[in-house]
Scaffold this motif. Structure first.
Motif, PDB file in Angstrom:
ATOM      1  N   CYS A  24       0.836  -1.192   0.000  1.00 42.82           N
ATOM      2  CA  CYS A  24       0.000   0.000   0.000  1.00 42.82           C
ATOM      3  C   CYS A  24       0.874   1.245   0.000  1.00 42.82           C
ATOM      4  O   CYS A  24       1.810   1.350   0.803  1.00 42.82           O
ATOM      5  CB  CYS A  24      -0.912  -0.004   1.227  1.00 42.82           C
ATOM      6  SG  CYS A  24      -1.911   1.501   1.402  1.00 42.82           S
ATOM      7  N   GLU A  26      -0.031   4.114   0.917  1.00 43.18           N
ATOM      8  CA  GLU A  26      -0.455   5.026   1.984  1.00 43.18           C
ATOM      9  C   GLU A  26       0.002   4.564   3.371  1.00 43.18           C
ATOM     10  O   GLU A  26       0.535   5.357   4.144  1.00 43.18           O
ATOM     11  CB  GLU A  26      -1.985   5.169   1.974  1.00 43.18           C
ATOM     12  CG  GLU A  26      -2.558   5.730   0.687  1.00 43.18           C
ATOM     13  CD  GLU A  26      -2.187   7.173   0.430  1.00 43.18           C
ATOM     14  OE1 GLU A  26      -1.744   7.858   1.387  1.00 43.18           O
ATOM     15  OE2 GLU A  26      -2.328   7.628  -0.715  1.00 43.18           O
ATOM     16  N   CYS A  27      -0.212   3.288   3.684  1.00 46.97           N
ATOM     17  CA  CYS A  27       0.040   2.828   5.063  1.00 46.97           C
ATOM     18  C   CYS A  27       1.128   1.775   5.167  1.00 46.97           C
ATOM     19  O   CYS A  27       1.400   1.277   6.272  1.00 46.97           O
ATOM     20  CB  CYS A  27      -1.258   2.309   5.686  1.00 46.97           C
ATOM     21  SG  CYS A  27      -1.786   0.688   5.060  1.00 46.97           S
ATOM     22  N   ASP A  28       1.733   1.376   4.062  1.00 45.58           N
ATOM     23  CA  ASP A  28       2.845   0.420   4.039  1.00 45.58           C
ATOM     24  C   ASP A  28       2.435  -1.033   4.262  1.00 45.58           C
ATOM     25  O   ASP A  28       3.300  -1.905   4.326  1.00 45.58           O
ATOM     26  CB  ASP A  28       3.921   0.777   5.075  1.00 45.58           C
ATOM     27  CG  ASP A  28       4.630   2.080   4.784  1.00 45.58           C
ATOM     28  OD1 ASP A  28       4.626   2.497   3.621  1.00 45.58           O
ATOM     29  OD2 ASP A  28       5.186   2.671   5.728  1.00 45.58           O
ATOM     30  N   GLU A  29       1.148  -1.327   4.398  1.00 44.99           N
ATOM     31  CA  GLU A  29       0.729  -2.716   4.585  1.00 44.99           C
ATOM     32  C   GLU A  29       1.109  -3.528   3.353  1.00 44.99           C
ATOM     33  O   GLU A  29       1.114  -3.023   2.229  1.00 44.99           O
ATOM     34  CB  GLU A  29      -0.780  -2.773   4.809  1.00 44.99           C
ATOM     35  CG  GLU A  29      -1.294  -4.158   5.181  1.00 44.99           C
ATOM     36  CD  GLU A  29      -0.665  -4.690   6.449  1.00 44.99           C
ATOM     37  OE1 GLU A  29       0.090  -5.687   6.337  1.00 44.99           O
ATOM     38  OE2 GLU A  29      -0.899  -4.117   7.536  1.00 44.99           O
ATOM     39  N   THR A  40      -7.219  -2.554  -3.812  1.00 46.58           N
ATOM     40  CA  THR A  40      -6.761  -1.515  -2.896  1.00 46.58           C
ATOM     41  C   THR A  40      -6.458  -2.152  -1.543  1.00 46.58           C
ATOM     42  O   THR A  40      -6.748  -3.335  -1.313  1.00 46.58           O
ATOM     43  CB  THR A  40      -7.813  -0.402  -2.725  1.00 46.58           C
ATOM     44  OG1 THR A  40      -9.041  -0.982  -2.258  1.00 46.58           O
ATOM     45  CG2 THR A  40      -8.066   0.318  -4.047  1.00 46.58           C
ATOM     46  N   CYS A  41      -5.901  -1.369  -0.658  1.00 48.32           N
ATOM     47  CA  CYS A  41      -5.461  -1.855   0.648  1.00 48.32           C
ATOM     48  C   CYS A  41      -6.642  -2.286   1.511  1.00 48.32           C
ATOM     49  O   CYS A  41      -7.639  -1.565   1.629  1.00 48.32           O
ATOM     50  CB  CYS A  41      -4.662  -0.762   1.339  1.00 48.32           C
ATOM     51  SG  CYS A  41      -4.097  -1.192   3.011  1.00 48.32           S
ATOM     52  N   ASP A  43      -6.660  -2.369   4.686  1.00 50.67           N
ATOM     53  CA  ASP A  43      -6.698  -1.584   5.917  1.00 50.67           C
ATOM     54  C   ASP A  43      -7.169  -0.153   5.713  1.00 50.67           C
ATOM     55  O   ASP A  43      -7.973   0.363   6.491  1.00 50.67           O
ATOM     56  CB  ASP A  43      -5.311  -1.576   6.582  1.00 50.67           C
ATOM     57  CG  ASP A  43      -4.917  -2.934   7.121  1.00 50.67           C
ATOM     58  OD1 ASP A  43      -5.791  -3.836   7.137  1.00 50.67           O
ATOM     59  OD2 ASP A  43      -3.763  -3.104   7.510  1.00 50.67           O
ATOM     60  N   CYS A  44      -6.653   0.508   4.651  1.00 47.43           N
ATOM     61  CA  CYS A  44      -6.942   1.944   4.502  1.00 47.43           C
ATOM     62  C   CYS A  44      -7.542   2.305   3.146  1.00 47.43           C
ATOM     63  O   CYS A  44      -7.805   3.481   2.885  1.00 47.43           O
ATOM     64  CB  CYS A  44      -5.674   2.767   4.744  1.00 47.43           C
ATOM     65  SG  CYS A  44      -4.469   2.667   3.396  1.00 47.43           S
ATOM     66  N   GLY A  46      -6.056   2.427   0.397  1.00 50.93           N
ATOM     67  CA  GLY A  46      -5.073   3.115  -0.443  1.00 50.93           C
ATOM     68  C   GLY A  46      -4.720   2.303  -1.677  1.00 50.93           C
ATOM     69  O   GLY A  46      -4.997   1.100  -1.766  1.00 50.93           O
TER      70      GLY A  46
END
Length: 427
Positions: A24, A26-29, A40-41, A43-44, A46
């Motif tokens: 991701c 945005e959040c590095d997941e 898309t992610c 978690d967020c 992104g």
């Protein structure tokens, strides 16, 4: 996630498969690349990028070709892709045209035209589909879908047909060039015309994909961009072979901003591998039509996000998009390469289309936006006369024959007689 041009190559997480994973921005997941369908992610929400533990150098391109795979085009760059070979027609290896009269008229040190209209279905979208449809097979899905202003639908239908998969296409009613609808129809796609613009079509397709009804192959899909980044690899290799240096700037049309994002990603990977110096990365310069220019607005105002334009209009149908989904990837690509973005009028686009045609390069209107933007930036002094520039043209002239006919000259009626024809020509 660090999208800086000089960010180091990341270490592979435990979820990686053969050194490949999704991350991701945005959040590095991070996520395994082929275990589940995701765009898309989790978690967020992104945007995701495909990441590699060992980005290749130029010397590795063309290595390890399977006996039944092409040694040119997209799959020449298999060392930078998730697979050794995709569902291929084949695609890529498009010409980098010399246009000496246009070069002189624009007033730059060198100008080349990368003509993606010479792909199998007549646009750059084929590069993304050869990878994306292969991923769909890896994931075990059998139905593909996209929203489209035309070129994506043609490519999806052709590559879906090649892969023996069902394809569903959503188009904005009355807003897609006939040549593109004809392609999608002949290749066997089921075509639905939506009472709304492209962005409305994409909203629906995303919802269908979220319900598991089909595999989404718009450029929101991170694997699509992997194939498209090979445009940048080809430009760098051929330009360097001809000039002994890399281009200073690449000017390209912006619709959903997939190519801007893809080229930037490819250049970052070459920097990570040590194959490309940061100072040699071309300035990415985006061009939009004045009636559909949310990316230009964001760049000019210094914003990190785009404002969705609900109403968009331009004769350049392929870039008639008001909500570029790849903006979070493309804006850093423009800024971190010291590029810019510019909006041009429909009249400027048509003039550029005619100018390209005068050198034998036939493109649809959206493609000509790149040359129109370069001319405008030269007039304003943003592009210097000593720059070496590549303009990307994204679709073939016959994608929009009506626009080509309107931009060209009218047929002249003459009598059925050779002398009368000569009199008409000489008169």
């Amino acid at each position: 996630m660090d999208l800086a041009i000089d960010a180091p190559a990341p270490a592979a997480p435990d979820c990686a498969a053969d050194g490949t994973w999704l991350a991701c921005i945005e959040c590095d997941e991070t996520f395994a690349p082929f275990e589940d369908v995701r765009y898309t992610c989790d978690d967020c929400d992104g945007l995701l990028e495909v990441r590699y533990a060992d980005p290749p150098t130029f010397d590795e391109f063309g290595a390890g070709a399977p006996s039944d795979g092409p040694d040119r085009g997209v799959w020449r760059y298999r060392e930078a892709l998730p697979f050794d070979l995709g569902v291929t027609l084949p695609e890529g290896d498009t010409p980098l045209h010399r246009v000496p009269r246009i070069e002189e008229a624009v007033g730059v040190d060198a100008l080349r035209i990368k003509h993606e209209g010479m792909n199998p279905t007549g646009s750059f979208k084929d590069r993304g589909m050869t990878v994306g449809v292969r991923v769909a097979k890896e994931l075990g899905v059998d139905a593909l879908a996209c929203a489209s202003t035309g070129n994506t639908s043609a490519a999806l239908a052709a590559y879906g047909g090649r892969g023996d998969m069902q394809t569903l296409v959503l188009l904005p009613a009355g807003k897609v060039a006939a040549g593109k609808v004809a392609q999608a129809s002949l290749h066997g796609a089921r075509i639905l015309e939506v009472d709304g613009n492209f962005d409305a079509c994409l909203d629906i397709v995303q919802e269908l994909a979220a319900r598991g009804e089909a595999y989404l192959l718009n450029s929101l899909n991170p694997f699509r961009l992997e194939g498209q980044k090979t445009i940048g690899f080809e430009i760098l290799e051929e330009f360097y072979a001809d000039y002994g240096t890399f281009p200073d700037r690449i000017v390209l049309p912006v619709g959903n901003a997939g190519n801007t994002s893809a080229l930037y990603k490819g250049f970052r990977e070459l920097v990570q591998s040590g194959a490309l110096d940061v100072d040699d990365v071309p300035k990415l310069t985006g061009v939009q039509a004045e009636g559909a220019a949310p990316m230009v607005e964001a760049i000019e105002e210094g914003n990190d996000e785009i404002r969705r334009w609900e109403e968009v209009e331009t004769r350049a149908t392929a870039i008639r998009i008001g909500n570029p989904v790849n903006a979070p990837k493309a804006i850093p690509g423009i800024r971190n390469t010291n590029g810019t973005a510019v909006a041009v009028s429909d009249d400027e686009i048509t003039a550029a289309q005619r100018h390209l045609a005068s050198e034998g390069v036939g493109v649809e209107p959206a493609s000509a936006a790149s040359l129109a933007g370069l001319k405008k930036l030269r007039r304003s002094g943003v592009v210097d006369d000593d720059e070496r520039v590549v303009c990307l043209t994204t679709g073939h002239l016959l994608k929009d024959p009506d626009a080509a006919y309107e931009a060209g000259g009218d047929p002249e009626p003459v009598p059925n007689d050779a002398d009368a024809v000569l009199d008409h020509i000489r008169g």
